[in-house]
Motif scaffolding. Structure first.
Motif, PDB file in Angstrom:
ATOM      1  N   ILE A  11       1.517  26.094  15.183  1.00  8.95           N
ATOM      2  CA  ILE A  11       0.090  26.124  15.483  1.00  8.95           C
ATOM      3  C   ILE A  11      -0.704  26.633  14.288  1.00  8.95           C
ATOM      4  CG2 ILE A  11       0.415  26.385  17.966  1.00  8.95           C
ATOM      5  CD1 ILE A  11      -0.220  29.387  17.597  1.00  8.95           C
ATOM      6  N   ASP A  12      -0.016  26.871  13.171  1.00 10.96           N
ATOM      7  CA  ASP A  12      -0.673  27.346  11.957  1.00 10.96           C
ATOM      8  C   ASP A  12      -1.610  26.268  11.417  1.00 10.96           C
ATOM      9  OD1 ASP A  12      -0.631  27.602   8.788  1.00 10.96           O
ATOM     10  OD2 ASP A  12      -0.246  29.584   9.667  1.00 10.96           O
ATOM     11  N   ALA A  13      -2.824  26.668  11.030  1.00 16.75           N
ATOM     12  CA  ALA A  13      -3.821  25.720  10.527  1.00 16.75           C
ATOM     13  C   ALA A  13      -3.295  24.941   9.318  1.00 16.75           C
ATOM     14  CB  ALA A  13      -5.106  26.457  10.170  1.00 16.75           C
ATOM     15  N   GLY A  14      -2.453  25.578   8.506  1.00 12.81           N
ATOM     16  CA  GLY A  14      -1.895  24.904   7.336  1.00 12.81           C
ATOM     17  C   GLY A  14      -0.949  23.771   7.678  1.00 12.81           C
ATOM     18  N   ASP A  15      -0.481  23.736   8.919  1.00 17.49           N
ATOM     19  CA  ASP A  15       0.439  22.683   9.351  1.00 17.49           C
ATOM     20  C   ASP A  15      -0.254  21.613  10.193  1.00 17.49           C
ATOM     21  OD1 ASP A  15       2.550  24.003   8.140  1.00 17.49           O
ATOM     22  OD2 ASP A  15       3.001  25.172   9.939  1.00 17.49           O
ATOM     23  N   ALA A  16      -1.548  21.736  10.386  1.00 17.46           N
ATOM     24  CA  ALA A  16      -2.274  20.809  11.269  1.00 17.46           C
ATOM     25  C   ALA A  16      -2.165  19.356  10.804  1.00 17.46           C
ATOM     26  CB  ALA A  16      -3.737  21.218  11.371  1.00 17.46           C
ATOM     27  N   HIS A  17      -2.023  19.142   9.506  1.00 21.05           N
ATOM     28  CA  HIS A  17      -1.943  17.778   8.979  1.00 21.05           C
ATOM     29  C   HIS A  17      -0.650  17.062   9.378  1.00 21.05           C
ATOM     30  CE1 HIS A  17       0.476  20.023   6.100  1.00 21.05           C
ATOM     31  NE2 HIS A  17       1.013  18.873   5.748  1.00 21.05           N
ATOM     32  N   VAL A  18       0.368  17.812   9.807  1.00 19.07           N
ATOM     33  CA  VAL A  18       1.651  17.208  10.141  1.00 19.07           C
ATOM     34  C   VAL A  18       1.553  16.460  11.463  1.00 19.07           C
ATOM     35  CG1 VAL A  18       4.085  17.637  10.604  1.00 19.07           C
ATOM     36  CG2 VAL A  18       2.897  18.959   8.844  1.00 19.07           C
ATOM     37  N   GLY A  19       1.156  17.144  12.526  1.00  9.59           N
ATOM     38  CA  GLY A  19       0.936  16.524  13.830  1.00  9.59           C
ATOM     39  C   GLY A  19       2.007  15.547  14.258  1.00  9.59           C
ATOM     40  N   TYR A  20       3.191  16.031  14.553  1.00 11.30           N
ATOM     41  CA  TYR A  20       4.309  15.156  14.882  1.00 11.30           C
ATOM     42  C   TYR A  20       4.090  14.301  16.129  1.00 11.30           C
ATOM     43  CZ  TYR A  20       6.738  18.343  11.727  1.00 11.30           C
ATOM     44  OH  TYR A  20       7.107  19.098  10.659  1.00 11.30           O
ATOM     45  N   GLU A  21       3.481  14.880  17.127  1.00 12.44           N
ATOM     46  CA  GLU A  21       3.383  14.183  18.414  1.00 12.44           C
ATOM     47  C   GLU A  21       2.551  12.909  18.326  1.00 12.44           C
ATOM     48  OE1 GLU A  21       2.253  15.019  23.084  1.00 12.44           O
ATOM     49  OE2 GLU A  21       1.821  16.569  21.589  1.00 12.44           O
ATOM     50  N   THR A  22       1.385  12.980  17.715  1.00 15.73           N
ATOM     51  CA  THR A  22       0.488  11.819  17.671  1.00 15.73           C
ATOM     52  C   THR A  22       1.118  10.614  16.979  1.00 15.73           C
ATOM     53  OG1 THR A  22      -1.444  13.254  17.777  1.00 15.73           O
ATOM     54  CG2 THR A  22      -1.799  11.027  16.949  1.00 15.73           C
ATOM     55  N   PRO A  23       1.695  10.767  15.763  1.00 16.87           N
ATOM     56  CA  PRO A  23       2.320   9.590  15.140  1.00 16.87           C
ATOM     57  C   PRO A  23       3.479   9.021  15.958  1.00 16.87           C
ATOM     58  CG  PRO A  23       2.092  11.358  13.527  1.00 16.87           C
ATOM     59  CD  PRO A  23       1.713  11.916  14.866  1.00 16.87           C
ATOM     60  N   LEU A  24       4.241   9.903  16.606  1.00 16.95           N
ATOM     61  CA  LEU A  24       5.353   9.421  17.419  1.00 16.95           C
ATOM     62  C   LEU A  24       4.829   8.579  18.581  1.00 16.95           C
ATOM     63  CD1 LEU A  24       8.356   9.309  18.149  1.00 16.95           C
ATOM     64  CD2 LEU A  24       8.024  11.434  19.420  1.00 16.95           C
ATOM     65  N   ARG A  25       3.809   9.068  19.255  1.00 13.22           N
ATOM     66  CA  ARG A  25       3.257   8.315  20.389  1.00 13.22           C
ATOM     67  C   ARG A  25       2.623   7.009  19.922  1.00 13.22           C
ATOM     68  NH1 ARG A  25       3.748  10.744  25.159  1.00 13.22           N
ATOM     69  NH2 ARG A  25       3.933  12.994  25.259  1.00 13.22           N
ATOM     70  N   ARG A  26       1.954   7.022  18.774  1.00 15.45           N
ATOM     71  CA  ARG A  26       1.312   5.808  18.248  1.00 15.45           C
ATOM     72  C   ARG A  26       2.311   4.794  17.724  1.00 15.45           C
ATOM     73  NH1 ARG A  26      -3.659   8.681  15.044  1.00 15.45           N
ATOM     74  NH2 ARG A  26      -4.899   9.147  16.888  1.00 15.45           N
ATOM     75  N   SER A  27       3.520   5.244  17.373  1.00 17.88           N
ATOM     76  CA  SER A  27       4.524   4.352  16.792  1.00 17.88           C
ATOM     77  C   SER A  27       5.044   3.325  17.785  1.00 17.88           C
ATOM     78  CB  SER A  27       5.703   5.171  16.265  1.00 17.88           C
ATOM     79  OG  SER A  27       6.469   5.685  17.357  1.00 17.88           O
ATOM     80  N   GLY A  28       4.869   3.601  19.064  1.00 14.22           N
ATOM     81  CA  GLY A  28       5.405   2.714  20.083  1.00 14.22           C
ATOM     82  C   GLY A  28       6.848   3.036  20.445  1.00 14.22           C
ATOM     83  N   LEU A  29       7.445   4.024  19.782  1.00 18.63           N
ATOM     84  CA  LEU A  29       8.831   4.393  20.083  1.00 18.63           C
ATOM     85  C   LEU A  29       8.947   5.252  21.328  1.00 18.63           C
ATOM     86  CD1 LEU A  29      10.098   5.239  16.481  1.00 18.63           C
ATOM     87  CD2 LEU A  29      10.627   3.213  17.839  1.00 18.63           C
ATOM     88  N   MET A  30       7.877   5.963  21.679  1.00 18.01           N
ATOM     89  CA  MET A  30       7.902   6.847  22.849  1.00 18.01           C
ATOM     90  C   MET A  30       7.643   6.018  24.109  1.00 18.01           C
ATOM     91  SD  MET A  30       8.162  10.049  23.952  1.00 18.01           S
ATOM     92  CE  MET A  30       7.600  11.317  22.867  1.00 18.01           C
ATOM     93  N   ASP A  31       8.505   6.161  25.083  1.00 15.48           N
ATOM     94  CA  ASP A  31       8.350   5.473  26.360  1.00 15.48           C
ATOM     95  C   ASP A  31       7.066   5.962  27.025  1.00 15.48           C
ATOM     96  OD1 ASP A  31       8.507   4.984  29.230  1.00 15.48           O
ATOM     97  OD2 ASP A  31      10.625   4.523  28.933  1.00 15.48           O
ATOM     98  N   GLU A  32       6.106   5.063  27.211  1.00 15.53           N
ATOM     99  CA  GLU A  32       4.791   5.466  27.731  1.00 15.53           C
ATOM    100  C   GLU A  32       4.849   5.969  29.165  1.00 15.53           C
ATOM    101  OE1 GLU A  32       1.413   2.963  27.001  1.00 15.53           O
ATOM    102  OE2 GLU A  32       2.349   2.143  25.194  1.00 15.53           O
ATOM    103  N   GLU A  33       5.766   5.465  29.946  1.00 15.48           N
ATOM    104  CA  GLU A  33       5.859   5.874  31.347  1.00 15.48           C
ATOM    105  C   GLU A  33       6.653   7.161  31.540  1.00 15.48           C
ATOM    106  OE1 GLU A  33       4.368   4.500  34.092  1.00 15.48           O
ATOM    107  OE2 GLU A  33       3.288   3.335  32.578  1.00 15.48           O
ATOM    108  N   ARG A  34       7.810   7.256  30.876  1.00 12.89           N
ATOM    109  CA  ARG A  34       8.708   8.377  31.105  1.00 12.89           C
ATOM    110  C   ARG A  34       8.828   9.320  29.911  1.00 12.89           C
ATOM    111  NH1 ARG A  34      14.069   6.358  31.930  1.00 12.89           N
ATOM    112  NH2 ARG A  34      13.449   4.772  30.482  1.00 12.89           N
ATOM    113  N   GLY A  35       8.219   8.984  28.770  1.00 12.38           N
ATOM    114  CA  GLY A  35       8.373   9.772  27.555  1.00 12.38           C
ATOM    115  C   GLY A  35       7.866  11.200  27.703  1.00 12.38           C
ATOM    116  N   MET A  36       8.679  12.155  27.296  1.00 15.15           N
ATOM    117  CA  MET A  36       8.326  13.569  27.403  1.00 15.15           C
ATOM    118  C   MET A  36       8.402  14.194  26.022  1.00 15.15           C
ATOM    119  SD  MET A  36       7.441  16.151  29.324  1.00 15.15           S
ATOM    120  CE  MET A  36       7.786  15.697  31.003  1.00 15.15           C
ATOM    121  N   TYR A  37       7.323  14.857  25.614  1.00 16.16           N
ATOM    122  CA  TYR A  37       7.275  15.581  24.346  1.00 16.16           C
ATOM    123  C   TYR A  37       7.335  17.059  24.679  1.00 16.16           C
ATOM    124  CZ  TYR A  37       6.017  16.522  19.515  1.00 16.16           C
ATOM    125  OH  TYR A  37       6.032  16.927  18.212  1.00 16.16           O
ATOM    126  N   VAL A  38       8.452  17.708  24.339  1.00 20.85           N
ATOM    127  CA  VAL A  38       8.674  19.103  24.679  1.00 20.85           C
ATOM    128  C   VAL A  38       8.531  19.941  23.415  1.00 20.85           C
ATOM    129  CG1 VAL A  38      10.307  20.779  25.628  1.00 20.85           C
ATOM    130  CG2 VAL A  38      10.240  18.449  26.539  1.00 20.85           C
TER     131      VAL A  38
END
Length: 126
Positions: A11-38
């Motif tokens: 949650i460090d401001a210096g790491d905000a540019h990384v944002g792993y979840e958003t690119p993963l969801r946008r990639s189409g690899l995450m199952d939209e119905e059952r995909g869970m980001y923990v």
């Protein structure tokens, strides 16, 4: 991908540019119905949502999102020393495997982690 366990979430401001979840969801690899980001750890609001879910049985997380609740009592000093080593460039993580961000690559990464025989970090990247 039906499960992504983010053990390096920050949650460090210096790491905000990384944002792993958003690119993963946008990639189409995450199952939209059952995909869970923990997420391991989170901001104050995430901890409030986790508390509500654990103690009040009230799920305030968005669909497909969860906070993995871990508590390390009396670890502030050790984590502070670790942060100082990191800031000084004295930590050199060992990369044991680098795999593509594909269904096969993620499955292989998961299997390597689950084998409990992996030496070094498993890196999944584009």
């Amino acid at each position: 991908v039906t499960l992504c366990f983010d053990s390096v979430h920050s949650i460090d401001a210096g790491d905000a540019h990384v944002g792993y979840e958003t690119p993963l969801r946008r990639s189409g690899l995450m199952d939209e119905e059952r995909g869970m980001y923990v997420v391991l750890g989170g901001n104050f609001a995430d901890w409030l949502r986790a508390h509500a879910k654990r103690f009040l049985n009230l799920d305030l997380f968005g669909r497909g999102r969860e906070l993995f609740w871990v508590r390390f009592p009396n670890s502030a000093d050790a984590l502070g020393r670790l942060a100082a080593f990191s800031a000084a460039g004295k930590l050199r993580p060992l990369v044991g495997a680098t795999l593509p961000i594909s269904e096969a690559g993620v499955q292989d990464a998961f299997l390597q982690q689950m084998s409990r025989r992996q030496v070094g970090k498993v890196v999944v990247k584009r």
